[in-house]
Write a protein that holds these residues in place. Structure first.
Motif, PDB file in Angstrom:
ATOM      1  N   VAL B 212      -0.700  -9.846  -1.960  1.00  0.00           N
ATOM      2  CA  VAL B 212      -1.311  -9.371  -3.212  1.00  0.00           C
ATOM      3  C   VAL B 212      -1.379  -7.853  -3.211  1.00  0.00           C
ATOM      4  CG1 VAL B 212      -3.425  -9.305  -4.568  1.00  0.00           C
ATOM      5  CG2 VAL B 212      -2.697 -11.431  -3.537  1.00  0.00           C
ATOM      6  N   HIS B 213      -1.774  -7.289  -2.064  1.00  0.00           N
ATOM      7  CA  HIS B 213      -1.876  -5.831  -1.999  1.00  0.00           C
ATOM      8  C   HIS B 213      -0.501  -5.191  -2.148  1.00  0.00           C
ATOM      9  CE1 HIS B 213      -5.771  -6.554   0.512  1.00  0.00           C
ATOM     10  NE2 HIS B 213      -5.916  -6.829  -0.770  1.00  0.00           N
ATOM     11  N   TYR B 215       2.069  -6.420  -3.974  1.00  0.00           N
ATOM     12  CA  TYR B 215       2.369  -6.435  -5.415  1.00  0.00           C
ATOM     13  C   TYR B 215       1.568  -5.358  -6.147  1.00  0.00           C
ATOM     14  CZ  TYR B 215       5.191 -10.706  -5.654  1.00  0.00           C
ATOM     15  OH  TYR B 215       6.199 -11.625  -5.536  1.00  0.00           O
ATOM     16  N   ALA B 216       0.271  -5.281  -5.827  1.00  0.00           N
ATOM     17  CA  ALA B 216      -0.590  -4.324  -6.531  1.00  0.00           C
ATOM     18  C   ALA B 216      -0.157  -2.891  -6.231  1.00  0.00           C
ATOM     19  CB  ALA B 216      -2.046  -4.535  -6.144  1.00  0.00           C
ATOM     20  N   ALA B 219       2.520  -1.803  -8.437  1.00  0.00           N
ATOM     21  CA  ALA B 219       2.167  -1.621  -9.841  1.00  0.00           C
ATOM     22  C   ALA B 219       1.272  -0.403 -10.058  1.00  0.00           C
ATOM     23  CB  ALA B 219       1.470  -2.871 -10.379  1.00  0.00           C
ATOM     24  N   ASN B 220       0.291  -0.195  -9.167  1.00  0.00           N
ATOM     25  CA  ASN B 220      -0.690   0.860  -9.403  1.00  0.00           C
ATOM     26  C   ASN B 220      -1.369   1.220  -8.088  1.00  0.00           C
ATOM     27  OD1 ASN B 220      -2.772   2.516 -10.226  1.00  0.00           O
ATOM     28  ND2 ASN B 220      -3.429   1.206 -11.923  1.00  0.00           N
ATOM     29  N   ALA B 222      -3.220   3.697  -7.261  1.00  0.00           N
ATOM     30  CA  ALA B 222      -4.613   4.136  -7.385  1.00  0.00           C
ATOM     31  C   ALA B 222      -5.555   2.929  -7.407  1.00  0.00           C
ATOM     32  CB  ALA B 222      -4.789   4.970  -8.652  1.00  0.00           C
ATOM     33  N   ALA B 223      -5.108   1.839  -8.072  1.00  0.00           N
ATOM     34  CA  ALA B 223      -5.950   0.641  -8.158  1.00  0.00           C
ATOM     35  C   ALA B 223      -6.189   0.063  -6.765  1.00  0.00           C
ATOM     36  CB  ALA B 223      -5.278  -0.407  -9.051  1.00  0.00           C
ATOM     37  N   VAL B 224      -5.158   0.038  -5.940  1.00  0.00           N
ATOM     38  CA  VAL B 224      -5.293  -0.539  -4.606  1.00  0.00           C
ATOM     39  C   VAL B 224      -6.205   0.327  -3.747  1.00  0.00           C
ATOM     40  CG1 VAL B 224      -4.009  -1.472  -2.664  1.00  0.00           C
ATOM     41  CG2 VAL B 224      -2.925  -1.323  -4.876  1.00  0.00           C
ATOM     42  N   ARG B 226      -8.563   2.349  -4.824  1.00  0.00           N
ATOM     43  CA  ARG B 226      -9.942   2.232  -5.311  1.00  0.00           C
ATOM     44  C   ARG B 226     -10.575   0.906  -4.902  1.00  0.00           C
ATOM     45  NH1 ARG B 226     -13.157   3.783  -8.737  1.00  0.00           N
ATOM     46  NH2 ARG B 226     -13.200   1.803  -9.847  1.00  0.00           N
ATOM     47  N   ALA B 227      -9.744  -0.111  -4.708  1.00  0.00           N
ATOM     48  CA  ALA B 227     -10.268  -1.416  -4.300  1.00  0.00           C
ATOM     49  C   ALA B 227     -10.610  -1.428  -2.807  1.00  0.00           C
ATOM     50  CB  ALA B 227      -9.260  -2.511  -4.630  1.00  0.00           C
ATOM     51  N   GLY B 286       6.489  -3.812  -7.994  1.00  0.00           N
ATOM     52  CA  GLY B 286       5.564  -4.741  -8.623  1.00  0.00           C
ATOM     53  C   GLY B 286       6.139  -6.092  -8.942  1.00  0.00           C
ATOM     54  N   GLN B 287       7.460  -6.274  -8.809  1.00  0.00           N
ATOM     55  CA  GLN B 287       8.018  -7.604  -9.031  1.00  0.00           C
ATOM     56  C   GLN B 287       9.147  -7.906  -8.052  1.00  0.00           C
ATOM     57  OE1 GLN B 287      10.243  -8.139 -12.685  1.00  0.00           O
ATOM     58  NE2 GLN B 287       9.988  -5.996 -13.201  1.00  0.00           N
TER      59      GLN B 287
END
Lengths: 246, 343
Positions: B212-213, B215-216, B219-220, B222-224, B226-227, B286-287
């Motif tokens: 999951v990380h 894929y994330a 895609a983004n 910054a999102a990973v 921040r998580a 991301g894919q």
């Protein structure tokens, strides 16, 4: 009564430049405080000092009377203060459940081997979103297939799900169309009704008046004034944003 | 009032026709594989009066060629999903092949299973070292992976040629030969290894938090971050995984040919990259899926073998694979168009 969040005399200088000179205000449970101001007024700098991204040159931030200043962004988040950024920090290619749990994914063991529990995460996402009044059309679809308002809702749902007591939103409607802006404003109402304190950054006057319980106007790094939306009008707020001297 | 507003939440609806077209496009690589198998079967039936598809030898040759591509492409799939690239796998393969061969040759003709096992571990270690350097460059020094792994492509190539003394390291060892040329229940060992690794990579990408990380991250980023995910460690793991699967490709090369060559992986690199993209991955990350890469590898292997089998000049394989890559990208783009703009 101790306020939920107390911001006391914040000051921040970058080199010789005073970005924030003296900012104090409070946020109570279920209250939406709007930080209004023109570009460069110091709104974002104040927010970053609250969320732990910047350390203030002077001044303090308290949550429920406990000092927050000096803590890392992670520590501030686990103290229950979530910041929702403009770029939403969502992974567009993942479904709402995985976005809700990103970094804290749930697994279950099959013959001792851990597998992601996608079903549970999806169900939880649908549940949290329903509590926010949003129907997830297809819980298995990636969030890029959703509307801007729904995506904003996922970011907010993540904050709620991890027990945020204060949500900071930086221009949440900036990139959205009109119907989606209304969705976000409705979400803010729902958060308030759950007792969450909100700090909203905006320079959009209709948004400010729609959401605010109190408006704090910043100009040149200082609080230019504080008003209740019922006690003021567009013209006065704009005048204060421009620097009160006009 | 609020409820009214929430009820009119806008959803992007797809018409039934569009979603049918979309599922056709999702399955295009399967259809394409069936199509070329059918083409070669008809060709064989009409030209030579024999079967192409239902001959064990043909299937084995195709699957061995596919497993070579797969061993470079499996770890690479995860790297590409994370919006990175790994060019150095060409010589992670070669380095592992040479290191394994050198140790077995040094031990002499009678080298036993212990030595072979040790040689395998050493080969994997050499490949993993390349992966560690890649991860360190990308994660800690912020070198773009295309450039960083182009650098280690050269370094690993030089290292493999230097330790091999510039020549192919040939060995004589029965255990090694049995490993590379044996079969388990009629399935060639290289295919068994590639199959097990494909399952393992599929599990990692689809069913773990690591996946999951990944894929994330594609895609983004910054999102990973921040998580709270340690993105630097994640990148290092991805590049080490990629180097190790490629390294296993090198071990199989040495075992099959009883010789370790520094350039064992070089001709396969671009086919591996092509297999990942034919399988639905995107350069922007991301894919992508392991099953897609498996199909991609088989499409290329069928084209390679089929053209040789039908007596056409083998150089046509380059043209054919090139065309398939372009088709894959066009299919991917038309998917986006059918679904509509996602602004």
């Amino acid at each position: 009564m101790t306020p939920l969040l107390k911001i006391d005399g914040l000051k921040k200088t970058f080199g010789g430049n005073e970005a924030v000179r003296d900012v104090s205000f409070e946020v109570n449970p279920g209250e939406c405080v709007v930080l209004a101001g023109d570009n460069g007024a110091g709104k974002s700098t104040v927010i970053k000092m609250v969320s732990g991204v910047y350390q203030p040159t002077d001044g303090k931030v308290y949550k429920n009377g406990t000092l927050l200043t000096g803590k890392s962004p992670e520590a501030v988040r686990s103290a229950g203060i979530e910041t929702i950024y403009q770029d939403l920090a969502l992974a567009d290619n993942l479904d709402p459940g995985l976005n809700l749990y990103l970094g804290r994914e749930v697994t279950r063991r099959v013959f001792g081997i851990p597998f992601l529990d996608r079903k549970k995460m999806r169900e939880d996402a649908v549940e949290v979103m329903r509590n926010l009044g949003i129907v997830v059309p297809d819980p298995a679809a990636p969030v890029r297939d959703m509307s801007g308002g729904q995506r904003q809702a996922i970011a907010i749902a993540r904050a709620i799900h991890w027990q945020a007591e204060i949500v900071i939103m930086d221009e949440p409607t900036a990139a959205l169309g009109v119907p989606e802006q209304r969705e976000v404003m409705a979400l803010i109402e729902r958060l308030k009704s759950k007792g969450v304190g909100i700090i909203l950054i905006s320079h959009n006057l209709p948004d400010i008046f729609a959401a605010a319980d109190r408006i704090i106007v910043l100009a040149r790094g200082m609080v230019a004034g504080e008003r209740r939306p019922t006690e003021t009008n567009d013209e006065e707020i704009v005048r204060m944003m421009m620097g009160a001297t006009l | 009032m609020i409820t009214d507003m929430m009820n009119e939440v806008k959803t992007k609806k797809h018409s039934r026709g569009a979603s049918f077209a979309r599922s056709l496009l999702d399955a295009w690589s399967w259809l394409f594989l069936i199509l070329i198998l059918g083409f070669f079967e008809i060709y064989a039936q009409t030209q030579t009066g024999s079967t192409f598809l239902f001959r064990i030898h043909n299937l084995q040759s195709i699957s061995i060629a596919a497993s070579q591509i797969l061993l470079l492409g499996l770890g690479l799939t995860l790297v590409i999903v994370a919006a990175q690239i790994d060019l150095s796998i060409a010589f992670s393969t070669g380095l592992a092949a040479v290191v394994m061969a050198l140790i077995i040759r040094a031990a002499g003709v009678d080298a036993g299973w212990m030595i072979v096992g040790l040689a395998i571990l050493a080969g994997l270690g050499a490949a993993a070292a390349v992966g560690l350097v890649n991860g360190w460059l990308v994660a800690y020094l912020n070198v773009p992976s295309f450039i960083g792994t182009l650098g280690t492509y050269g370094i690993a190539r030089g290292a493999a040629l230097i330790v091999a003394g510039g020549a192919t390291v040939s060995i004589r060892n029965d255990h090694t030969r049995a490993l590379g040329n044996g079969d388990i229940l009629g399935i060639p060992i290289p295919l068994v290894v590639a199959g097990v690794l494909a399952l393992g990579c599929h599990y990692l990408l689809k069913h773990t938090r690591f996946g999951v990380h990944t894929y994330a991250l594609g895609a983004n980023r910054a999102a990973v971050e921040r998580a709270g995910v340690d993105v630097k460690k994640l990148l290092i793991k991805l590049f080490v995984l990629s180097a190790i699967t490629a390294g296993i490709g090198g071990l199989i090369y040495t075992s099959r040919f009883s010789a370790g060559a520094a350039n064992a992986g070089e001709p396969i690199l671009l086919y591996a990259v092509a297999a990942v993209f034919i399988g639905g991955a995107s350069l922007t990350g991301g894919q992508g899926t392991i099953s897609g890469t498996v199909i991609g590898a088989f499409i290329i292997a069928v084209i390679q073998f089929g053209l040789v089998y039908s007596g056409l000049p083998p150089y046509w394989q380059f043209v054919a694979v090139g065309l398939v890559i372009i088709i894959a990208v066009l299919v991917d783009q038309s998917k986006e168009r059918i679904v509509g703009d996602r602004s």
